[in-house]
Design an enzyme around this catalytic site. Structure first.
Site, mmCIF file in Angstrom:
data_model
loop_
_atom_site.group_PDB
_atom_site.id
_atom_site.type_symbol
_atom_site.label_atom_id
_atom_site.label_comp_id
_atom_site.label_asym_id
_atom_site.label_seq_id
_atom_site.Cartn_x
_atom_site.Cartn_y
_atom_site.Cartn_z
ATOM 1 N N GLN A 163 0.805 -1.220 0.000
ATOM 2 C CA GLN A 163 0.000 0.000 0.000
ATOM 3 C C GLN A 163 0.837 1.269 0.000
ATOM 4 O O GLN A 163 0.435 2.281 -0.580
ATOM 5 C CB GLN A 163 -0.923 -0.012 1.218
ATOM 6 C CG GLN A 163 -2.008 1.038 1.180
ATOM 7 C CD GLN A 163 -3.139 0.676 2.122
ATOM 8 O OE1 GLN A 163 -4.003 -0.119 1.786
ATOM 9 N NE2 GLN A 163 -3.119 1.248 3.303
ATOM 10 N N LYS A 197 -3.825 6.085 15.255
ATOM 11 C CA LYS A 197 -4.784 6.861 14.460
ATOM 12 C C LYS A 197 -5.935 7.253 15.380
ATOM 13 O O LYS A 197 -6.680 6.384 15.845
ATOM 14 C CB LYS A 197 -5.300 6.035 13.277
ATOM 15 C CG LYS A 197 -4.238 5.706 12.242
ATOM 16 C CD LYS A 197 -4.799 4.789 11.163
ATOM 17 C CE LYS A 197 -3.782 4.542 10.050
ATOM 18 N NZ LYS A 197 -4.269 3.556 9.059
ATOM 19 N N GLU A 210 -2.776 10.016 -0.819
ATOM 20 C CA GLU A 210 -1.889 10.599 0.184
ATOM 21 C C GLU A 210 -0.771 11.434 -0.426
ATOM 22 O O GLU A 210 0.189 11.786 0.254
ATOM 23 C CB GLU A 210 -1.327 9.490 1.077
ATOM 24 C CG GLU A 210 -2.440 8.753 1.811
ATOM 25 C CD GLU A 210 -1.942 7.664 2.730
ATOM 26 O OE1 GLU A 210 -0.709 7.505 2.851
ATOM 27 O OE2 GLU A 210 -2.779 6.979 3.333
ATOM 28 N N ARG A 245 -4.880 9.711 8.070
ATOM 29 C CA ARG A 245 -5.658 8.738 7.312
ATOM 30 C C ARG A 245 -5.610 9.129 5.840
ATOM 31 O O ARG A 245 -5.207 10.243 5.500
ATOM 32 C CB ARG A 245 -7.124 8.682 7.770
ATOM 33 C CG ARG A 245 -7.358 8.294 9.209
ATOM 34 C CD ARG A 245 -6.710 6.992 9.630
ATOM 35 N NE ARG A 245 -7.128 5.807 8.915
ATOM 36 C CZ ARG A 245 -8.003 4.903 9.371
ATOM 37 N NH1 ARG A 245 -8.579 5.085 10.548
ATOM 38 N NH2 ARG A 245 -8.292 3.822 8.670
ATOM 39 N N SER A 246 -6.037 8.234 4.976
ATOM 40 C CA SER A 246 -5.978 8.540 3.542
ATOM 41 C C SER A 246 -6.960 9.640 3.160
ATOM 42 O O SER A 246 -6.719 10.406 2.228
ATOM 43 C CB SER A 246 -6.232 7.276 2.711
ATOM 44 O OG SER A 246 -7.448 6.675 3.086
ATOM 45 N N ASP A 271 4.350 -0.166 3.927
ATOM 46 C CA ASP A 271 3.097 -0.637 4.522
ATOM 47 C C ASP A 271 2.558 -1.721 3.605
ATOM 48 O O ASP A 271 2.109 -1.443 2.496
ATOM 49 C CB ASP A 271 2.096 0.514 4.660
ATOM 50 C CG ASP A 271 0.739 0.055 5.193
ATOM 51 O OD1 ASP A 271 0.616 -1.124 5.583
ATOM 52 O OD2 ASP A 271 -0.195 0.883 5.225
#
EC number: 4.2.1.11
Length: 441
Positions: free
Chosen positions: A164, A341, A206, A370-371, A243
């Site tokens: 990712q 998070k 991102e 977060r995205s 990730d």
């Protein structure tokens, strides 16, 4: 003592154009705070509930008017005129009890978190101190080593890369301002390399590039080239983090990991661990996030036993910023780091508890975006307030990501000579020999 006199929520948009929640808290002495809530694309099964409307005729069902109403009609009635804005723990606990569920599914973690952040900001505003100082006190002085997501794959893009995120970490920089410069220069060097090779330079959620690659190793080769092209030494100046988001690759029925977006190769768990270890041995990879499926606890303990002394193994979907899961992982020797998070758990108080538990166990804590982000910069203050030492907040493009980096520059300037940037030493979960080995690659 200054009571909360008003709480107001509204629906706004995040960086993907999806609705999210914003709350404002006002106090009797004129303190004002605003909190905005992010959202994720790759989410853990056990995260606190992000309450959405489900009305397909509006925002495709992603509206947040129910959560907004819960703030304006339920939370406000419970808090206004009854709580001192500086009593963060009491405010958060009152909302947790008002919700009454394990996963904040009644009021919504997005509703609760927006108020939690807004209350902290209102208290800091009333006291006339920066948010990081209000949250952490006089002992807040460590600026974080950034994880900069410059190549996107998996659920964060539409390319053929399974992992990712491919990130750079300026472990050899002297200050956070210089670390951000290292990252920005490498980001631009990477763009030039991609353009020269005829690859796309559009960016993902991102802010990282998301071109097609042949496999998961090709992005690593590009990162090495970009680091060198920017004038830095791979490992010594800038290390690499990935990730894997392996829950997206895992088939629970066959207990195998499939590189579904690239080569189609399938691995048993021991084979997948060996695959990741081989990459870590050949590249200056200092951190691997979610290398194992979030529900396979014994396999997490196995990879930690095999790799945990030489590379940071980060639990994101695995821990979901929840102290119950983190304590279980600590007891089992699973992972050596937790991704923090705030919207996975839903209040600042619970976030602080998770970070403290991690530190006491010798685990690192990485405060993360977060995205789906907003212009809210709370995580920049939070990471300094807790001296967590590492932050993950996207690439060197898109204002929703850059806002967090700019806030870190401001905080470092405010702290002046007391500011400390730990760099490679923020990896206190690894031995000195392991850190030296990564910097020597």
């Amino acid at each position: 003592m200054s009571l909360i006199t008003d709480i107001i929520a509204r629906e706004v948009l995040d960086s993907r154009g999806n609705p999210t929640l914003e709350a404002e808290v006002i106090t009797e002495l004129g303190g004002f705070g605003r909190g905005m809530v992010p959202s994720g694309a790759s989410t853990g099964e056990h995260e606190a509930v992000e309450l959405r409307d489900g009305d397909k005729s509006r925002f495709g069902g992603k509206g947040t008017t129910k959560a907004v109403a819960n703030v304006n009609d339920v939370i406000a009635k419970a808090l206004v005129g009854k709580f001192d804005v500086t009593d963060q723990r009491a405010i958060d606990q009152a909302m947790i009890e008002l919700d009454g569920t394990e996963n904040k599914g009644k009021l919504g973690a997005n509703a609760i978190l927006a108020v939690s952040i807004a209350a902290a900001r209102a208290a800091a505003d009333e006291l006339g101190v920066p948010l990081f100082s209000y949250l952490g006190g006089a002992n807040s002085y460590v600026l974080p080593t950034p994880m900069m997501n410059v190549i996107n794959g998996g659920a964060h893009s539409a390319n053929k890369v399974d992992f990712q995120e491919f990130m750079i970490m300026p472990v050899g920089a002297p200050t956070v301002k210089e670390a951000i410069r290292y990252g920005a220069e490498t980001f631009h060097a990477l763009k030039k390399l991609l353009e020269a090779d005829g690859k796309a330079t559009s960016v993902g959620d991102e802010g990282g590039f998301a071109p097609d690659f042949a496999d998961n190793e090709e992005p690593l080769k590009y990162l090495i080239r970009a680091i060198e092209a920017a004038g830095y030494k791979p490992g010594k100046d800038i290390a690499i983090a990935v990730d894997v988001a392996s829950s997206e690759l895992y088939d629970a029925a066959t207990k195998t990991y499939k590189l579904r977006w690239s080569t189609g190769d399938e691995f048993t768990t021991p084979e997948f661990i060996k695959y990741l270890e081989d990459l870590a041995d050949r590249y200056p990879i200092i951190s691997i996030e979610d290398p194992i499926d979030e529900n396979e606890w014994e396999d997490w303990a196995e990879i930690t036993s095999e790799l945990g002394k030489k590379v940071q193994l980060v639990g994101d979907d695995f821990f979901v910023t929840n102290t119950q899961y983190l304590q279980k992982g600590i007891n089992m020797g699973a992972a050596n780091s937790i991704l923090i998070k705030v919207n996975q758990i839903g209040t600042l108080t619970e976030t602080f508890e998770a970070i403290e538990m991690a530190k006491e166990a010798g685990y690192t804590a990485i405060v993360s975006h977060r995205s789906g982000e907003t212009e809210d910069t709370t995580i920049s203050d939070l990471v300094v307030a807790t001296n967590a030492g590492q932050i993950k907040t996207g690439s060197l493009s898109r204002t929703d990501r850059i806002a967090k980096y700019n806030q870190l520059i401001r905080i470092e300037e405010l702290l002046d000579t007391t500011a400390q940037y730990k760099g490679i030493h923020s990896f206190y979960n690894l031995s000195a020999a392991a850190r030296e080995a990564i910097q020597a690659k």
